[in-house]
Design a protein around this motif. Sequence first.
Motif, PDB file in Angstrom:
ATOM      1  N   LEU A   1       1.023   0.552   3.801  1.00 14.26           N
ATOM      2  CA  LEU A   1       0.967  -0.830   3.320  1.00 14.26           C
ATOM      3  C   LEU A   1      -0.043  -1.616   4.150  1.00 14.26           C
ATOM      4  CD1 LEU A   1       2.222  -3.197   1.614  1.00 14.26           C
ATOM      5  CD2 LEU A   1       3.857  -3.486   3.505  1.00 14.26           C
ATOM      6  N   THR A   2      -0.976  -2.296   3.470  1.00 15.38           N
ATOM      7  CA  THR A   2      -1.991  -3.085   4.187  1.00 15.38           C
ATOM      8  C   THR A   2      -1.752  -4.564   3.915  1.00 15.38           C
ATOM      9  OG1 THR A   2      -3.550  -2.858   2.323  1.00 15.38           O
ATOM     10  CG2 THR A   2      -3.696  -1.225   4.077  1.00 15.38           C
ATOM     11  N   ARG A   3      -1.116  -5.241   4.870  1.00 19.88           N
ATOM     12  CA  ARG A   3      -0.933  -6.681   4.776  1.00 19.88           C
ATOM     13  C   ARG A   3      -0.702  -7.253   6.171  1.00 19.88           C
ATOM     14  NH1 ARG A   3       5.111  -7.879   2.136  1.00 19.88           N
ATOM     15  NH2 ARG A   3       6.243  -7.932   4.132  1.00 19.88           N
ATOM     16  N   ARG A   4      -0.981  -8.536   6.329  1.00 17.48           N
ATOM     17  CA  ARG A   4      -0.833  -9.168   7.637  1.00 17.48           C
ATOM     18  C   ARG A   4       0.643  -9.329   8.031  1.00 17.48           C
ATOM     19  NH1 ARG A   4      -4.524  -9.543  11.394  1.00 17.48           N
ATOM     20  NH2 ARG A   4      -3.524 -11.456  12.157  1.00 17.48           N
ATOM     21  N   ALA A   5       1.469  -9.719   7.083  1.00 20.25           N
ATOM     22  CA  ALA A   5       2.873  -9.985   7.386  1.00 20.25           C
ATOM     23  C   ALA A   5       3.627  -8.686   7.625  1.00 20.25           C
ATOM     24  CB  ALA A   5       3.519 -10.755   6.233  1.00 20.25           C
ATOM     25  N   PRO A   6       4.606  -8.705   8.532  1.00 23.53           N
ATOM     26  CA  PRO A   6       5.417  -7.499   8.753  1.00 23.53           C
ATOM     27  C   PRO A   6       6.153  -7.086   7.480  1.00 23.53           C
ATOM     28  CG  PRO A   6       5.777  -9.120  10.493  1.00 23.53           C
ATOM     29  CD  PRO A   6       4.990  -9.809   9.427  1.00 23.53           C
TER      30      PRO A   6
ATOM     31  N   TRP B   1       4.273   2.650   6.295  1.00 24.53           N
ATOM     32  CA  TRP B   1       3.565   2.342   7.539  1.00 24.53           C
ATOM     33  C   TRP B   1       2.716   1.112   7.239  1.00 24.53           C
ATOM     34  CZ3 TRP B   1      -1.419   5.078   9.557  1.00 24.53           C
ATOM     35  CH2 TRP B   1      -1.787   4.520  10.791  1.00 24.53           C
ATOM     36  N   ARG B   2       3.011  -0.006   7.919  1.00 22.64           N
ATOM     37  CA  ARG B   2       2.281  -1.234   7.683  1.00 22.64           C
ATOM     38  C   ARG B   2       1.178  -1.402   8.719  1.00 22.64           C
ATOM     39  NH1 ARG B   2       1.226  -6.238  10.386  1.00 22.64           N
ATOM     40  NH2 ARG B   2       3.158  -5.786  11.496  1.00 22.64           N
ATOM     41  N   VAL B   3      -0.061  -1.598   8.247  1.00 22.94           N
ATOM     42  CA  VAL B   3      -1.172  -1.961   9.124  1.00 22.94           C
ATOM     43  C   VAL B   3      -1.672  -3.324   8.689  1.00 22.94           C
ATOM     44  CG1 VAL B   3      -1.821   0.444   9.568  1.00 22.94           C
ATOM     45  CG2 VAL B   3      -2.933  -0.807   7.707  1.00 22.94           C
ATOM     46  N   ASN B   4      -2.133  -4.115   9.637  1.00 26.31           N
ATOM     47  CA  ASN B   4      -2.456  -5.516   9.339  1.00 26.31           C
ATOM     48  C   ASN B   4      -3.928  -5.755   9.036  1.00 26.31           C
ATOM     49  OD1 ASN B   4      -3.608  -5.268  11.832  1.00 26.31           O
ATOM     50  ND2 ASN B   4      -2.325  -6.794  12.867  1.00 26.31           N
ATOM     51  N   HIS B   5      -4.649  -4.710   8.630  1.00 29.88           N
ATOM     52  CA  HIS B   5      -6.063  -4.869   8.324  1.00 29.88           C
ATOM     53  C   HIS B   5      -6.407  -4.067   7.067  1.00 29.88           C
ATOM     54  CE1 HIS B   5      -5.459  -1.614  11.329  1.00 29.88           C
ATOM     55  NE2 HIS B   5      -6.178  -0.916  10.464  1.00 29.88           N
ATOM     56  N   ALA B   6      -7.479  -4.477   6.433  1.00 28.27           N
ATOM     57  CA  ALA B   6      -7.936  -3.773   5.226  1.00 28.27           C
ATOM     58  C   ALA B   6      -8.544  -2.435   5.606  1.00 28.27           C
ATOM     59  CB  ALA B   6      -8.955  -4.637   4.485  1.00 28.27           C
TER      60      ALA B   6
ATOM     61  N   VAL C   1      -2.960   1.276  -4.729  1.00 26.25           N
ATOM     62  CA  VAL C   1      -2.105   0.716  -5.773  1.00 26.25           C
ATOM     63  C   VAL C   1      -1.557  -0.618  -5.299  1.00 26.25           C
ATOM     64  CG1 VAL C   1      -1.442   3.021  -6.593  1.00 26.25           C
ATOM     65  CG2 VAL C   1       0.008   1.839  -4.926  1.00 26.25           C
ATOM     66  N   GLU C   2      -1.085  -1.414  -6.238  1.00 25.52           N
ATOM     67  CA  GLU C   2      -0.437  -2.673  -5.897  1.00 25.52           C
ATOM     68  C   GLU C   2       1.062  -2.441  -5.892  1.00 25.52           C
ATOM     69  OE1 GLU C   2      -0.351  -6.387  -4.416  1.00 25.52           O
ATOM     70  OE2 GLU C   2      -2.175  -5.251  -4.897  1.00 25.52           O
ATOM     71  N   GLY C   3       1.650  -2.327  -4.708  1.00 23.33           N
ATOM     72  CA  GLY C   3       3.078  -2.093  -4.592  1.00 23.33           C
ATOM     73  C   GLY C   3       3.859  -3.388  -4.639  1.00 23.33           C
ATOM     74  N   PHE C   4       5.183  -3.290  -4.595  1.00 23.13           N
ATOM     75  CA  PHE C   4       6.026  -4.476  -4.628  1.00 23.13           C
ATOM     76  C   PHE C   4       5.776  -5.382  -3.428  1.00 23.13           C
ATOM     77  CE2 PHE C   4       8.771  -1.630  -7.266  1.00 23.13           C
ATOM     78  CZ  PHE C   4       8.745  -2.401  -8.418  1.00 23.13           C
ATOM     79  N   ALA C   5       5.426  -4.785  -2.292  1.00 23.53           N
ATOM     80  CA  ALA C   5       5.247  -5.566  -1.061  1.00 23.53           C
ATOM     81  C   ALA C   5       3.792  -5.923  -0.798  1.00 23.53           C
ATOM     82  CB  ALA C   5       5.812  -4.789   0.131  1.00 23.53           C
ATOM     83  N   GLY C   6       2.875  -5.429  -1.637  1.00 19.39           N
ATOM     84  CA  GLY C   6       1.464  -5.697  -1.416  1.00 19.39           C
ATOM     85  C   GLY C   6       0.623  -4.461  -1.641  1.00 19.39           C
ATOM     86  N   PRO C   7      -0.653  -4.510  -1.238  1.00 15.95           N
ATOM     87  CA  PRO C   7      -1.542  -3.368  -1.462  1.00 15.95           C
ATOM     88  C   PRO C   7      -1.087  -2.146  -0.670  1.00 15.95           C
ATOM     89  CG  PRO C   7      -2.778  -5.355  -0.867  1.00 15.95           C
ATOM     90  CD  PRO C   7      -1.347  -5.637  -0.587  1.00 15.95           C
ATOM     91  N   GLU C   8      -0.989  -1.025  -1.359  1.00  7.38           N
ATOM     92  CA  GLU C   8      -0.623   0.231  -0.711  1.00  7.38           C
ATOM     93  C   GLU C   8      -1.736   1.249  -0.902  1.00  7.38           C
ATOM     94  OE1 GLU C   8       3.005   2.297  -1.527  1.00  7.38           O
ATOM     95  OE2 GLU C   8       4.220   0.476  -1.440  1.00  7.38           O
ATOM     96  N   ILE C   9      -1.966   2.037   0.123  1.00  6.83           N
ATOM     97  CA  ILE C   9      -2.804   3.217   0.002  1.00  6.83           C
ATOM     98  C   ILE C   9      -1.872   4.414   0.083  1.00  6.83           C
ATOM     99  CG2 ILE C   9      -4.677   4.555   1.024  1.00  6.83           C
ATOM    100  CD1 ILE C   9      -5.774   1.887   2.104  1.00  6.83           C
ATOM    101  N   GLN C  10      -1.911   5.243  -0.940  1.00  8.77           N
ATOM    102  CA  GLN C  10      -0.996   6.374  -1.025  1.00  8.77           C
ATOM    103  C   GLN C  10      -1.765   7.683  -0.915  1.00  8.77           C
ATOM    104  OE1 GLN C  10       1.438   5.938  -4.554  1.00  8.77           O
ATOM    105  NE2 GLN C  10       2.515   4.162  -3.725  1.00  8.77           N
TER     106      GLN C  10
END
Length: 258
Positions: free
Chosen positions: A116-121, A130-135, A179-188
């Motif tokens: 998951l790529t988004r700024r918010a936890p 796995w959330r990373v805070n950068h594109a 893809v655009e997941g429920f929580a934001g942009p995801e790379i799968q």
Amino acid sequence: MPRYALLIEYDGRPFAGWQRQAEHPSVQQAIEEALAKLESRAHTIAGAGRTDAGVHARGQVASVDMEKDWDPFRLSEALNYHLKPAPVAILDCAQVDDDWHARFSAIERRYLFRLLTRRAPATLEAGQVWRVNHALDVEAMREGAQYLLGKHDFTTFRAVMCQAQSPVKTLDVLDIVQVEGFAGPEIQFTLRARSFLHNQVRSIVGTLERVGAGAWHPERVREALEACERAACGPVCPPDGLYLTGVGYPDDPFSTRS
């Protein structure tokens, strides 16, 4: 003793992994204890893949021998009853031949990794991605991934404590989609191989994340692979987001499953 194949889903967060351990809870232990409620004796089941602590499964497979001739549906229902409240579910059950084995009869394992790529936890998805805070540059990651396809010595991408006899594996598929997941942009990441080394998937994803972030150029993945040295690997990503999604067999015991 009739033998059964179990198709299993679980949340890996409460467990120290699939394999039974002396001092820590495991998925194998949870299922074996549920089996003991049905037939009061010691049970030992064989899993198709030994997932690590925190790794999830949507398509783990295990084989188990029972004394009673169980109807497969009733066996799965009874196991699900006794597995509560553990986050483990038997999705399907099938009777198989006596020489069928969840691990040794398998010809393919399939994994999915969600990044998951988004700024918010991550909150609702915590522990599931796995959330990373950068594109990340998906095209650069795809370019780096191409060097890993096929048959290679994957010493760089396996854990030091890996017990596999050989580091040579054939990676058949390594697809990367955004893809655009429920929580934001995801790379799968979707990976397929006959078998994987310990920490191989997490080592690959962690390395490709460095490529996507611009810290590595794509060709450095090839250099790391050819180094055949663990120190050449990128960071090993956390288990959050890693799923064993399926196991392939010459004759799928669950082929009638809708």
